[in-house]
Motif scaffolding. Structure first.
Motif, PDB file in Angstrom:
ATOM      1  N   UNK A  59      -5.950   9.143  -3.705  1.00 20.89           N
ATOM      2  CA  UNK A  59      -4.613   9.451  -4.205  1.00 20.89           C
ATOM      3  C   UNK A  59      -3.697   9.795  -3.033  1.00 20.89           C
ATOM      4  N   UNK A  60      -2.667   8.991  -2.807  1.00 22.13           N
ATOM      5  CA  UNK A  60      -1.763   9.206  -1.674  1.00 22.13           C
ATOM      6  C   UNK A  60      -0.992  10.514  -1.783  1.00 22.13           C
ATOM      7  N   UNK A  61      -0.875  11.063  -2.984  1.00 19.68           N
ATOM      8  CA  UNK A  61      -0.108  12.298  -3.156  1.00 19.68           C
ATOM      9  C   UNK A  61      -0.909  13.547  -2.776  1.00 19.68           C
ATOM     10  N   UNK A  62      -2.213  13.392  -2.571  1.00 20.29           N
ATOM     11  CA  UNK A  62      -3.080  14.527  -2.234  1.00 20.29           C
ATOM     12  C   UNK A  62      -3.160  14.677  -0.722  1.00 20.29           C
ATOM     13  N   UNK A  63      -2.864  15.881  -0.227  1.00 24.72           N
ATOM     14  CA  UNK A  63      -2.984  16.144   1.195  1.00 24.72           C
ATOM     15  C   UNK A  63      -4.456  16.044   1.601  1.00 24.72           C
ATOM     16  N   UNK A  64      -4.779  15.225   2.603  1.00 27.58           N
ATOM     17  CA  UNK A  64      -6.201  15.006   2.927  1.00 27.58           C
ATOM     18  C   UNK A  64      -6.918  16.276   3.385  1.00 27.58           C
ATOM     19  N   UNK A  65      -6.242  17.150   4.115  1.00 27.34           N
ATOM     20  CA  UNK A  65      -6.905  18.362   4.584  1.00 27.34           C
ATOM     21  C   UNK A  65      -7.192  19.299   3.422  1.00 27.34           C
ATOM     22  N   UNK A  66      -6.274  19.418   2.474  1.00 22.97           N
ATOM     23  CA  UNK A  66      -6.517  20.270   1.310  1.00 22.97           C
ATOM     24  C   UNK A  66      -7.654  19.719   0.454  1.00 22.97           C
ATOM     25  N   UNK A  67      -7.722  18.397   0.329  1.00 24.61           N
ATOM     26  CA  UNK A  67      -8.836  17.778  -0.406  1.00 24.61           C
ATOM     27  C   UNK A  67     -10.166  18.091   0.261  1.00 24.61           C
ATOM     28  N   UNK A  68     -10.204  17.964   1.586  1.00 21.43           N
ATOM     29  CA  UNK A  68     -11.436  18.240   2.325  1.00 21.43           C
ATOM     30  C   UNK A  68     -11.829  19.705   2.188  1.00 21.43           C
ATOM     31  N   UNK A  69     -10.864  20.608   2.317  1.00 23.75           N
ATOM     32  CA  UNK A  69     -11.143  22.035   2.149  1.00 23.75           C
ATOM     33  C   UNK A  69     -11.777  22.298   0.789  1.00 23.75           C
ATOM     34  N   UNK A 129       0.844  -1.196   0.000  1.00 23.22           N
ATOM     35  CA  UNK A 129       0.000   0.000   0.000  1.00 23.22           C
ATOM     36  C   UNK A 129       0.878   1.244   0.000  1.00 23.22           C
ATOM     37  N   UNK A 130       0.459   2.252  -0.772  1.00 26.51           N
ATOM     38  CA  UNK A 130       1.183   3.522  -0.815  1.00 26.51           C
ATOM     39  C   UNK A 130       1.159   4.183   0.564  1.00 26.51           C
ATOM     40  N   UNK A 131       2.118   5.077   0.790  1.00 28.88           N
ATOM     41  CA  UNK A 131       2.206   5.787   2.067  1.00 28.88           C
ATOM     42  C   UNK A 131       1.237   6.963   2.061  1.00 28.88           C
ATOM     43  N   UNK A 132       0.263   6.948   2.964  1.00 27.65           N
ATOM     44  CA  UNK A 132      -0.738   8.007   3.050  1.00 27.65           C
ATOM     45  C   UNK A 132      -0.456   8.893   4.258  1.00 27.65           C
ATOM     46  N   UNK A 133      -0.694  10.182   4.082  1.00 34.35           N
ATOM     47  CA  UNK A 133      -0.530  11.129   5.177  1.00 34.35           C
ATOM     48  C   UNK A 133      -1.727  11.042   6.115  1.00 34.35           C
ATOM     49  N   UNK A 134      -1.458  11.029   7.406  1.00 34.48           N
ATOM     50  CA  UNK A 134      -2.544  10.976   8.393  1.00 34.48           C
ATOM     51  C   UNK A 134      -3.196  12.345   8.530  1.00 34.48           C
ATOM     52  N   UNK A 135      -4.498  12.339   8.707  1.00 32.65           N
ATOM     53  CA  UNK A 135      -5.255  13.560   8.977  1.00 32.65           C
ATOM     54  C   UNK A 135      -5.356  13.698  10.502  1.00 32.65           C
ATOM     55  N   UNK A 136      -4.388  14.367  11.103  1.00 30.69           N
ATOM     56  CA  UNK A 136      -4.340  14.484  12.554  1.00 30.69           C
ATOM     57  C   UNK A 136      -5.279  15.565  13.090  1.00 30.69           C
TER      58      UNK A 136
END
Length: 312
Positions: A295-305, A1-8
Motif C-alpha cells: 500500500x503506497x499510503x503506508x509509511x514503510x518505516x511505520x509498517x516495519x516497526x 505505478x503509485x508513488x511510494x515513499x523511499x525507506x532511506x
C-alpha cells in the motif's frame, strides 16, 4: 505505478545493538539472531548514490526466492521474514573475503576483469586470460575473483587463492568449501536465469561461520544488486547487452563525473522513478512472480516497526 515513499533509513530505537551498513540497518538480538532491514539506499563506487523506492523490498523478496531455490546446495542464514523488507537470520562471523564469480569479461569497477583487461592485464586473480577477447565475451569457464572485504570506507582489493591462504584470511578447508559452494550456486543461478530468458554474467557471495564453525551463506543471493543480469536475446560479445542491474544508475553517474574522486550530482527524479521500475521488472523477470508493492499510503518505516513489535 503509485508513488511510494523511499525507506532511506530504518533506525528503530526499541531494538538493540544497532549497526548501519551501506544499504541495511542491522540489530543483533541476545540469542544469536540478527534483524536485517533492507533500506532503499543504492550504493556504488563505495558511496551512497540515492534512495530508490521499493528497492529494499525487491531485494529482500528476490533473495528469499533464490535462497529457497538453492537451500539444497549449502546452508544459509535465513530464519524468517517478518516484513517484506526484513530478514531475521542467524548471526554469523562474516568471513573477510568477498567471493565474486564471473562467467563473462564484464564490469565497470576497478576490480572487474574487464577494467583490468582493458588496462592491459592478462593475469589476474590467479588466472591468465587470452589476448584478443571482446568486451562482455564469455570466459572459457566461470572463475572466482575474490576481493578483500573492505570496512569503514576502504576499497576492496583483488586477491588470489594464494593471497587468501598466505594471509590467513581463510583456512584451506574454508577456501575449498566456499569455492565449491560458490561455483555450484553460480551454476544453479545461471540455470534459473536461463529459464527466464536471462544471463547471469557475474555475482558476489558472502559467507560466514556460525557458532559451531559451519560455513553458511549470508547477505543476499542472485539479486539485481549483487549480480549482473543481461537479457539473453540482447547478448552479443563486443556489445553492451541490455541489463537491469545497478549499471542503470552507475552509467548515469559515470557519464557526469569520476565517482571515485568527484562529488556525485543529485540523481534526478525521473532516473529514480525509472530505476524503481527496473527493480520491479527485475524481481518479476528473475522469479517469474508478480511483485506485491504493498500500500503506497503506508509509511514503510511505520509498517516495519509494527511488524517487528514482538522483537522489542
Amino acid at each position: 505505478m503509485a508513488k511510494y515513499k523511499a525507506l532511506s533509513e530504518a533506525f528503530i530505537p526499541e531494538l538493540p545493538n544497532y549497526y548501519q551498513g551501506k544499504v541495511r540497518e542491522n540489530y543483533d538480538l541476545a540469542d544469536d539472531r540478527r534483524i536485517i532491514i533492507a533500506t532503499d539506499r543504492i550504493s556504488a563506487f563505495d558511496r551512497i548514490l540515492a534512495s530508490i523506492p521499493l528497492k529494499g523490498r525487491v531485494l529482500t523478496q528476490t533473495a528469499r526466492y533464490q535462497f529457497e531455490k538453492t537451500a539444497d546446495i549449502c546452508p544459509n542464514h535465513v530464519l524468517e521474514y517478518p516484513d517484506p523488507n526484513v530478514l531475521v537470520c542467524r548471526k554469523l562471523e562474516i568471513l573477510p573475503v568477498e567471493i565474486v564469480v564471473r562467467g563473462y569479461l564484464a564490469g565497470t569497477t576497478s576490480t572487474s576483469v574487464l577494467t583490468q583487461y582493458k588496462a592491459g592485464k592478462r593475469q589476474m586473480y590467479g588466472f591468465t586470460l587470452p589476448d584478443g577477447m571482446q568486451d562482455n565475451e564469455k570466459l572459457p569457464r566461470a572463475i572466482i575473483t575474490p576481493t578483500s572485504k573492505a570496512f569503514d570506507g576502504a576499497h576492496d582489493e583483488p586477491l588470489t587463492a594464494d593471497d587468501i591462504l598466505r594471509q590467513g584470511l581463510l583456512t584451506p578447508q574454508q577456501w575449498e568449501m566456499v569455492s565449491d559452494y560458490a561455483l555450484r550456486l553460480f551454476e544453479r543461478g545461471q540455470a534459473i536465469a536461463a529459464e527466464r530468458g536471462l544471463i547471469l554474467a557475474d555475482t558476489k557471495y558472502e559467507f560466514g561461520t556460525d557458532k559451531d564453525g559451519q560455513v553458511v551463506l549470508a547477505d543476499e543471493i542472485h539479486t539485481p544488486d549483487s549480480s549482473r543480469y543481461w537479457f539473453a536475446d540482447s547478448y552479443r560479445a563486443g556489445q553492451r547487452p541490455v541489463s537491469f542491474d545497478k549499471d542503470f544508475v552507475r552509467n548515469w553517474v559515470v557519464e557526469r563525473c569520476d565517482p571515485y574522486k568527484d562529488d556525485v550530482p543529485e540523481i534526478p527524479e525521473d532516473v529514480i522513478d525509472a530505476t524503481t521500475k527496473v527493480y520491479v521488472q527485475a524481481y518479476e523477470t528473475i522469479t517469474g512472480n508478480s511483485f506485491d508493492a504493498g500500500d503506497a499510503s503506508v509509511d514503510p518505516l511505520e509498517r516495519i516497526r509494527g511488524n517487528l513489535r514482538s522483537y522489542f
